[in-house]
Design a protein around this motif. Structure first.
Motif, PDB file in Angstrom:
ATOM      1  N   SER A  63      46.358  29.473  54.991  1.00  0.00           N
ATOM      2  CA  SER A  63      47.425  30.468  55.082  1.00  0.00           C
ATOM      3  C   SER A  63      48.762  29.838  55.469  1.00  0.00           C
ATOM      4  N   GLN A  64      48.731  28.671  56.106  1.00  0.00           N
ATOM      5  CA  GLN A  64      49.973  28.021  56.516  1.00  0.00           C
ATOM      6  C   GLN A  64      50.761  27.473  55.320  1.00  0.00           C
ATOM      7  N   VAL A  65      50.077  27.022  54.282  1.00  0.00           N
ATOM      8  CA  VAL A  65      50.780  26.425  53.141  1.00  0.00           C
ATOM      9  C   VAL A  65      51.714  27.436  52.473  1.00  0.00           C
ATOM     10  N   PRO A  66      51.230  28.616  52.017  1.00  0.00           N
ATOM     11  CA  PRO A  66      52.179  29.547  51.398  1.00  0.00           C
ATOM     12  C   PRO A  66      53.208  30.087  52.391  1.00  0.00           C
ATOM     13  N   MET A  67      52.799  30.238  53.658  1.00  0.00           N
ATOM     14  CA  MET A  67      53.748  30.745  54.645  1.00  0.00           C
ATOM     15  C   MET A  67      54.887  29.753  54.860  1.00  0.00           C
ATOM     16  N   ASN A  68      54.574  28.470  54.930  1.00  0.00           N
ATOM     17  CA  ASN A  68      55.624  27.472  55.126  1.00  0.00           C
ATOM     18  C   ASN A  68      56.520  27.330  53.904  1.00  0.00           C
ATOM     19  N   ILE A  69      55.962  27.494  52.727  1.00  0.00           N
ATOM     20  CA  ILE A  69      56.792  27.465  51.515  1.00  0.00           C
ATOM     21  C   ILE A  69      57.772  28.638  51.530  1.00  0.00           C
ATOM     22  N   MET A  70      57.279  29.803  51.897  1.00  0.00           N
ATOM     23  CA  MET A  70      58.163  30.976  51.976  1.00  0.00           C
ATOM     24  C   MET A  70      59.203  30.813  53.091  1.00  0.00           C
ATOM     25  N   LEU A  71      58.811  30.228  54.219  1.00  0.00           N
ATOM     26  CA  LEU A  71      59.766  29.989  55.305  1.00  0.00           C
ATOM     27  C   LEU A  71      60.852  29.010  54.881  1.00  0.00           C
ATOM     28  N   LEU A  72      60.508  28.082  54.020  1.00  0.00           N
ATOM     29  CA  LEU A  72      61.486  27.129  53.513  1.00  0.00           C
ATOM     30  C   LEU A  72      62.494  27.818  52.587  1.00  0.00           C
ATOM     31  N   GLY A  73      62.010  28.731  51.755  1.00  0.00           N
ATOM     32  CA  GLY A  73      62.883  29.399  50.793  1.00  0.00           C
ATOM     33  C   GLY A  73      63.628  30.605  51.332  1.00  0.00           C
ATOM     34  N   ALA A  74      63.176  31.149  52.445  1.00  0.00           N
ATOM     35  CA  ALA A  74      63.771  32.387  52.965  1.00  0.00           C
ATOM     36  C   ALA A  74      65.264  32.270  53.269  1.00  0.00           C
ATOM     37  N   PRO A  75      65.756  31.201  53.853  1.00  0.00           N
ATOM     38  CA  PRO A  75      67.204  31.136  54.083  1.00  0.00           C
ATOM     39  C   PRO A  75      68.006  30.783  52.826  1.00  0.00           C
ATOM     40  N   ILE A  76      67.360  30.139  51.865  1.00  0.00           N
ATOM     41  CA  ILE A  76      68.057  29.747  50.642  1.00  0.00           C
ATOM     42  C   ILE A  76      68.288  30.962  49.746  1.00  0.00           C
ATOM     43  N   TYR A  77      67.322  31.855  49.703  1.00  0.00           N
ATOM     44  CA  TYR A  77      67.399  33.060  48.866  1.00  0.00           C
ATOM     45  C   TYR A  77      68.636  33.909  49.186  1.00  0.00           C
ATOM     46  N   PRO A  78      68.890  34.279  50.444  1.00  0.00           N
ATOM     47  CA  PRO A  78      70.111  35.058  50.715  1.00  0.00           C
ATOM     48  C   PRO A  78      71.390  34.282  50.403  1.00  0.00           C
ATOM     49  N   ALA A  79      71.368  32.963  50.611  1.00  0.00           N
ATOM     50  CA  ALA A  79      72.571  32.179  50.326  1.00  0.00           C
ATOM     51  C   ALA A  79      72.908  32.203  48.842  1.00  0.00           C
ATOM     52  N   ILE A  80      71.896  32.063  48.000  1.00  0.00           N
ATOM     53  CA  ILE A  80      72.126  32.094  46.555  1.00  0.00           C
ATOM     54  C   ILE A  80      72.615  33.477  46.117  1.00  0.00           C
ATOM     55  N   LEU A  81      71.966  34.523  46.634  1.00  0.00           N
ATOM     56  CA  LEU A  81      72.406  35.871  46.258  1.00  0.00           C
ATOM     57  C   LEU A  81      73.800  36.181  46.779  1.00  0.00           C
ATOM     58  N   HIS A  82      74.150  35.660  47.954  1.00  0.00           N
ATOM     59  CA  HIS A  82      75.507  35.875  48.465  1.00  0.00           C
ATOM     60  C   HIS A  82      76.530  35.216  47.559  1.00  0.00           C
ATOM     61  N   ASP A  83      76.214  34.023  47.080  1.00  0.00           N
ATOM     62  CA  ASP A  83      77.129  33.344  46.162  1.00  0.00           C
ATOM     63  C   ASP A  83      77.275  34.107  44.850  1.00  0.00           C
ATOM     64  N   MET A  84      76.195  34.729  44.387  1.00  0.00           N
ATOM     65  CA  MET A  84      76.235  35.456  43.116  1.00  0.00           C
ATOM     66  C   MET A  84      76.852  36.844  43.256  1.00  0.00           C
ATOM     67  N   GLN A  85      76.531  37.558  44.352  1.00  0.00           N
ATOM     68  CA  GLN A  85      76.944  38.948  44.489  1.00  0.00           C
ATOM     69  C   GLN A  85      78.062  39.170  45.506  1.00  0.00           C
ATOM     70  N   GLY A  86      78.297  38.205  46.373  1.00  0.00           N
ATOM     71  CA  GLY A  86      79.326  38.358  47.393  1.00  0.00           C
ATOM     72  C   GLY A  86      78.867  39.171  48.595  1.00  0.00           C
ATOM     73  N   SER A  87      77.580  39.411  48.699  1.00  0.00           N
ATOM     74  CA  SER A  87      77.051  40.218  49.795  1.00  0.00           C
ATOM     75  C   SER A  87      75.618  39.787  50.100  1.00  0.00           C
ATOM     76  N   TYR A  88      75.253  39.949  51.360  1.00  0.00           N
ATOM     77  CA  TYR A  88      73.882  39.661  51.780  1.00  0.00           C
ATOM     78  C   TYR A  88      72.982  40.901  51.713  1.00  0.00           C
ATOM     79  N   ASP A  89      73.552  42.040  51.381  1.00  0.00           N
ATOM     80  CA  ASP A  89      72.816  43.306  51.484  1.00  0.00           C
ATOM     81  C   ASP A  89      71.494  43.298  50.716  1.00  0.00           C
TER      82      ASP A  89
END
Length: 90
Positions: free
Chosen positions: A33-59
């Motif tokens: 269970s740690q493997v998928p959880m750590n992969i998601m923890l790695l991507g979780a901060p990147i996902y809002p950053a990419i969407l903020h760059d595309m949409q201008g909002s974190y909402d």
């Protein structure tokens, strides 16, 4: 909010693994269970950053992450203890 959520989820998920699968399988279940959880923890901060760059909002990013967390919490409520299979002889 993070402390309450993480402090509430982490002990519950660990104790569920121990109670449902026992000591002999606890390490395997935690490791798997740690493997998928750590992969998601790695991507979780990147996902809002990419969407903020595309949409201008974190909402949308934060609302979608909150929805995924809510679904995960509901899944904990419906988790049932696995039944042990009896060994068949002969």
């Amino acid at each position: 909010m993070f402390g309450i959520g993480f402090g509430g989820r982490n002990p519950i998920s660990t104790s569920i693994r121990g109670e449902y699968f026992g000591r002999s399988s606890f390490g395997k279940i935690m490791g798997m269970s740690q493997v998928p959880m750590n992969i998601m923890l790695l991507g979780a901060p990147i996902y809002p950053a990419i969407l903020h760059d595309m949409q201008g909002s974190y909402d949308f990013a934060f609302l979608s992450l909150a929805a995924l967390n809510f679904i995960g919490g509901v899944m904990f409520l419906f988790a049932k203890k696995p039944t042990k299979r009896s060994a068949r002889t002969g």
